[in-house]
Design an enzyme around this catalytic site. Sequence first.
Site, short mmCIF file in Angstrom:
data_model
loop_
_atom_site.label_atom_id
_atom_site.label_comp_id
_atom_site.label_asym_id
_atom_site.label_seq_id
_atom_site.Cartn_x
_atom_site.Cartn_y
_atom_site.Cartn_z
N PRO A 12 -10.94 14.88 -27.71
CA PRO A 12 -9.63 14.78 -28.35
C PRO A 12 -9.59 13.19 -28.88
O PRO A 12 -9.81 12.38 -27.80
CB PRO A 12 -8.45 14.99 -27.50
N GLU A 13 -9.62 13.02 -30.17
CA GLU A 13 -9.74 11.67 -30.43
C GLU A 13 -8.26 11.73 -31.38
O GLU A 13 -7.53 12.81 -31.10
CB GLU A 13 -10.90 11.44 -31.41
#
Length: 283
Positions: free
Chosen positions: A2-3
């Site tokens: 997850p960015e």
Amino acid sequence: MPELPEVEVTRLSFADRIDGAVVTGVRVGKPLRWPLGIEPLQLTGLRVGAVTRRGKYLWLSMRAGEVAPNAVLPSDGGLLLHLGMSGSLAFSPQPAAPGVHDHFDLATDRGTLRLTDPRRFGAVVWSPTLDTGMAGKLLASLGLEPFDAAFDGVHLHAALQRRRVAIKLALLGGDIVVGAGNIYACEALFTAGIDPRTRSDRLSRPRCQRLAQAIRQTLQAALDLGGSTLRDFRDAHGMAGQFQLSARVYGRAGQSCTVCGTPVRRIVQAQRSTFFCPSCQKR
DNA sequence: CTGGGCTCCTGTCAGC
DNA sequence: TGCTGACAGGAGCCCA
């Protein structure tokens, strides 16, 4: 996984539904990155408020007060969540029995928020406010939000002048600008035409302007496509992202650059893969 | 203070 | 088919 785009897509997929819900129970699985920082029982009776994001962290604000005046409650506060490398959140009215990788359930009268995280680099941490306690400590050194008006070429240039690491690593550090992890740092540098090995203090003002623009553009494109699902990312509805299909360098080592046809190269920087086009991206 | 390297943990995949 | 090693979206911490 997850960015910033994945975290924001996740937030948008459950924030409205959980806002106002009352906590009915908490289940913790195997240890995550840090201890919860509160007795799980003490969360029962709290009312969940707004869900906000800072960098790759989510903040679930929670209030005591009118809901269960007799319960043993801490003061108002909230849960700081981080998805680490492999975490995802699901919010469902009727959750299935927890699986081996489900390490945190926040049950409420509207449904259960569940963190699934095989690698357990993620975290769920109680904090009295965003600015104090564990949250304050973790968020203290974060850089600007990429969509903050203050984040522009001038700011980026000034910040990069003070460092002498490779530009890719300066972006990953998160203390100048937050949100771009390995995928989006690679993609933004491609869009800006900058070699990821370029020393940060060697970038001109105009190139920083282009880079700031490229970071925003890349993250926005990913947001619009629901993030990237390389393996296991899902939003809180269980939907996969689509951005990985339009990545131009990330994960494309040996394949032709979509602009010039030169084979995309993979190198390693700080033990992490970097993908770039040796022809389109210059020092 | 800065930058580099290591570490947490589990799963998957390529190669032999 | 089974084993081994490389690699994976993050980021705090320790050391020089």
